[in-house]
Design an enzyme around this catalytic site. Sequence first.
Site, PDB file in Angstrom:
ATOM      1  N   ARG A 170       0.811  -1.231   0.000  1.00 53.08           N
ATOM      2  CA  ARG A 170       0.000   0.000   0.000  1.00 53.08           C
ATOM      3  C   ARG A 170       0.842   1.278   0.000  1.00 53.08           C
ATOM      4  O   ARG A 170       0.476   2.289   0.604  1.00 53.08           O
ATOM      5  CB  ARG A 170      -0.987   0.035   1.193  1.00 53.08           C
ATOM      6  CG  ARG A 170      -1.964  -1.118   1.229  1.00 53.08           C
ATOM      7  CD  ARG A 170      -2.893  -1.172   0.006  1.00 53.08           C
ATOM      8  NE  ARG A 170      -3.515  -2.486  -0.059  1.00 53.08           N
ATOM      9  CZ  ARG A 170      -3.048  -3.484  -0.819  1.00 53.08           C
ATOM     10  NH1 ARG A 170      -2.021  -3.321  -1.637  1.00 53.08           N
ATOM     11  NH2 ARG A 170      -3.640  -4.648  -0.820  1.00 53.08           N
ATOM     12  N   SER A 219     -10.462   0.149   4.004  1.00 54.07           N
ATOM     13  CA  SER A 219      -9.753  -0.318   5.195  1.00 54.07           C
ATOM     14  C   SER A 219      -8.945   0.825   5.798  1.00 54.07           C
ATOM     15  O   SER A 219      -8.148   1.459   5.108  1.00 54.07           O
ATOM     16  CB  SER A 219      -8.802  -1.460   4.832  1.00 54.07           C
ATOM     17  OG  SER A 219      -9.564  -2.570   4.439  1.00 54.07           O
ATOM     18  N   GLU A 289      -3.618   3.035   7.089  1.00 50.07           N
ATOM     19  CA  GLU A 289      -3.375   3.040   5.637  1.00 50.07           C
ATOM     20  C   GLU A 289      -3.810   4.397   5.083  1.00 50.07           C
ATOM     21  O   GLU A 289      -3.177   4.955   4.194  1.00 50.07           O
ATOM     22  CB  GLU A 289      -4.201   1.918   4.988  1.00 50.07           C
ATOM     23  CG  GLU A 289      -4.188   1.954   3.467  1.00 50.07           C
ATOM     24  CD  GLU A 289      -5.051   0.861   2.828  1.00 50.07           C
ATOM     25  OE1 GLU A 289      -5.119  -0.262   3.368  1.00 50.07           O
ATOM     26  OE2 GLU A 289      -5.649   1.142   1.775  1.00 50.07           O
TER      27      GLU A 289
HETATM   28  C1  LIG Z   1     -15.205   1.413  -0.203  1.00 46.80           C
HETATM   29  C2  LIG Z   1     -13.712   1.436  -0.390  1.00 46.80           C
HETATM   30  C3  LIG Z   1     -13.048   0.261  -0.689  1.00 46.80           C
HETATM   31  C4  LIG Z   1     -11.653   0.283  -0.870  1.00 46.80           C
HETATM   32  N1  LIG Z   1     -11.021  -0.894  -1.194  1.00 46.80           N
HETATM   33  C5  LIG Z   1      -9.691  -0.882  -1.398  1.00 46.80           C
HETATM   34  C6  LIG Z   1      -9.004  -2.087  -1.753  1.00 46.80           C
HETATM   35  O1  LIG Z   1      -9.583  -3.143  -1.904  1.00 46.80           O
HETATM   36  N2  LIG Z   1      -7.659  -2.020  -1.940  1.00 46.80           N
HETATM   37  C7  LIG Z   1      -6.960  -0.850  -1.796  1.00 46.80           C
HETATM   38  O2  LIG Z   1      -5.744  -0.859  -1.986  1.00 46.80           O
HETATM   39  N3  LIG Z   1      -7.584   0.295  -1.469  1.00 46.80           N
HETATM   40  C8  LIG Z   1      -8.919   0.311  -1.262  1.00 46.80           C
HETATM   41  N4  LIG Z   1      -9.553   1.468  -0.910  1.00 46.80           N
HETATM   42  C9  LIG Z   1      -8.751   2.692  -0.704  1.00 46.80           C
HETATM   43  C10 LIG Z   1      -8.567   3.560  -1.958  1.00 46.80           C
HETATM   44  O3  LIG Z   1      -9.636   3.373  -2.845  1.00 46.80           O
HETATM   45  C11 LIG Z   1      -7.254   3.285  -2.685  1.00 46.80           C
HETATM   46  O4  LIG Z   1      -6.136   3.490  -1.869  1.00 46.80           O
HETATM   47  C12 LIG Z   1      -7.118   4.164  -3.948  1.00 46.80           C
HETATM   48  O5  LIG Z   1      -6.081   3.667  -4.737  1.00 46.80           O
HETATM   49  C13 LIG Z   1      -6.866   5.623  -3.636  1.00 46.80           C
HETATM   50  O6  LIG Z   1      -6.984   6.322  -4.846  1.00 46.80           O
HETATM   51  P1  LIG Z   1      -7.530   7.802  -4.903  1.00 46.80           P
HETATM   52  O7  LIG Z   1      -7.441   8.270  -6.301  1.00 46.80           O
HETATM   53  O8  LIG Z   1      -8.855   7.892  -4.243  1.00 46.80           O
HETATM   54  O9  LIG Z   1      -6.423   8.545  -4.015  1.00 46.80           O
HETATM   55  P2  LIG Z   1      -6.642   9.681  -2.915  1.00 46.80           P
HETATM   56  O10 LIG Z   1      -7.403   9.115  -1.776  1.00 46.80           O
HETATM   57  O11 LIG Z   1      -7.157  10.915  -3.530  1.00 46.80           O
HETATM   58  O12 LIG Z   1      -5.136   9.933  -2.473  1.00 46.80           O
HETATM   59  C14 LIG Z   1      -4.393   8.990  -1.741  1.00 46.80           C
HETATM   60  C15 LIG Z   1      -2.933   9.514  -1.640  1.00 46.80           C
HETATM   61  O13 LIG Z   1      -2.345   9.498  -2.929  1.00 46.80           O
HETATM   62  C16 LIG Z   1      -1.944  10.810  -3.312  1.00 46.80           C
HETATM   63  N5  LIG Z   1      -2.257  10.945  -4.737  1.00 46.80           N
HETATM   64  C17 LIG Z   1      -3.412  10.626  -5.347  1.00 46.80           C
HETATM   65  N6  LIG Z   1      -3.302  10.810  -6.678  1.00 46.80           N
HETATM   66  C18 LIG Z   1      -2.056  11.288  -6.891  1.00 46.80           C
HETATM   67  C19 LIG Z   1      -1.340  11.688  -8.052  1.00 46.80           C
HETATM   68  N7  LIG Z   1      -1.892  11.614  -9.281  1.00 46.80           N
HETATM   69  N8  LIG Z   1      -0.068  12.156  -7.901  1.00 46.80           N
HETATM   70  C20 LIG Z   1       0.498  12.214  -6.682  1.00 46.80           C
HETATM   71  N9  LIG Z   1      -0.116  11.834  -5.542  1.00 46.80           N
HETATM   72  C21 LIG Z   1      -1.383  11.379  -5.650  1.00 46.80           C
HETATM   73  C22 LIG Z   1      -2.739  11.775  -2.431  1.00 46.80           C
HETATM   74  O14 LIG Z   1      -2.041  12.995  -2.234  1.00 46.80           O
HETATM   75  C23 LIG Z   1      -2.843  10.963  -1.146  1.00 46.80           C
HETATM   76  O15 LIG Z   1      -1.638  11.084  -0.408  1.00 46.80           O
HETATM   77  C24 LIG Z   1     -10.940   1.488  -0.731  1.00 46.80           C
HETATM   78  C25 LIG Z   1     -11.629   2.677  -0.428  1.00 46.80           C
HETATM   79  C26 LIG Z   1     -13.005   2.659  -0.271  1.00 46.80           C
HETATM   80  C27 LIG Z   1     -13.719   3.944   0.023  1.00 46.80           C
END
Ligand SMILES: Cc1cc2nc3c(=O)[nH]c(=O)nc-3n(C[C@H](O)[C@H](O)[C@H](O)COP(=O)(O)OP(=O)(O)OC[C@H]3O[C@@H](n4cnc5c(N)ncnc54)[C@H](O)[C@@H]3O)c2cc1C
Length: 296
Positions: A170, A219, A289
């Site tokens: 992660r 999570s 996480e």
């Molecule tokens: C219902 C639910 C289920 C989930 N299930 C999973 C799962 O099964 N597995 C899992 O791994 N995760 C899961 N997640 C967590 C999440 O979806 C993942 O970690 C996802 O990859 C985050 O992506 P995001 O675009 O929403 O990032 P954000 O939440 O917007 O950002 C996360 C981090 O990444 C940085 N970031 C984002 N985009 C960029 C970019 N383009 N450049 C630089 N930095 C950046 C942000 O600054 C922040 O620090 C779940 C979340 C929810 C709500």
Amino acid sequence: MVQIKKNVDLSSFTSWMVGGPADFFCLPSNLEELREALEFAKTKTLPTTILGGGSNVLISDSGISGLTIGLKNLSGVLRSEPVADRWLLEVMAGTSKSEILKIFLKQKLAPSVFLAGIPGDVGGGVAMNAGIGEMLTPREFVEITDWVEVMRFDGSVNRLEAKKLRWTYRHCEGWQPGIIIKVGLSWKNQPEDSILVQAKSANQNRLSKQPLDMPSCGSVFVNPPGHKAAMLIDSCGLKGYTLGKTQVSLKHANFIVNLGGATCAEIWQVIQHVQTVVKAKTGVELITEVVKLGRW
Ligand SMILES: Cc1cc2nc3c(=O)[nH]c(=O)nc-3n(C[C@H](O)[C@H](O)[C@H](O)COP(=O)(O)OP(=O)(O)OC[C@H]3O[C@@H](n4cnc5c(N)ncnc54)[C@H](O)[C@@H]3O)c2cc1C
């Protein structure tokens, strides 16, 4: 020209639906607009915060200082085609994971199964090395990423090979500082007829085990080595623990849900309570996480 707004409430940009205002906020829809936004921050000496799909962040109730750049409009599939024995994709970082899931599903390729149901954008998927615990191949972004393109804060762009980055559970290091703007993905082009059924079943499994009808960040804690965070929390009797409008989910103990009107402060208190109880009762330290953003 990029529109930069003042004092923008960020709660609607996160899956937890909490968080205060960004001092300045913009949603660039191309690289020129992103450069303009970075120039604005540089001229005013503002710190910059990046928001992808907002599905893994906890934003402070007091908001975020400086400029917050949302990437959801920096999206689009630039390339999707077979090359030699692989299916190649080139996408903008703000492209949702569900978009690339659709492509892999259409081609009946294995990445569909782990991608099914992970929210957020591709850039966030790389930054977090998003994936699943089940022993599938592939099961994390590290396995499907070939390269990332990063815009530095001075507007310059570098392409980095994924194998030169440091990928851990992660997390992904080695591309910072900057903003992931484009990602190259690929998987071997070997269609399997059972992929659609497998992806559907992965989705049904999530629906039955996770509180997907309530705002959350997925999570909250990473699984400590040799343990499942959800099982530890459940074994300490913490399912259903409630503070104000924040609750440790009754359905999945590693989810903390917003019952409607939760605050970041409440969520953080619940996180700390869970950490304290689990440490006292089991000796295991739970590490978050979810990423904390803003003024803490
Ligand atoms: C219902 C639910 C289920 C989930 N299930 C999973 C799962 O099964 N597995 C899992 O791994 N995760 C899961 N997640 C967590 C999440 O979806 C993942 O970690 C996802 O990859 C985050 O992506 P995001 O675009 O929403 O990032 P954000 O939440 O917007 O950002 C996360 C981090 O990444 C940085 N970031 C984002 N985009 C960029 C970019 N383009 N450049 C630089 N930095 C950046 C942000 O600054 C922040 O620090 C779940 C979340 C929810 C709500």
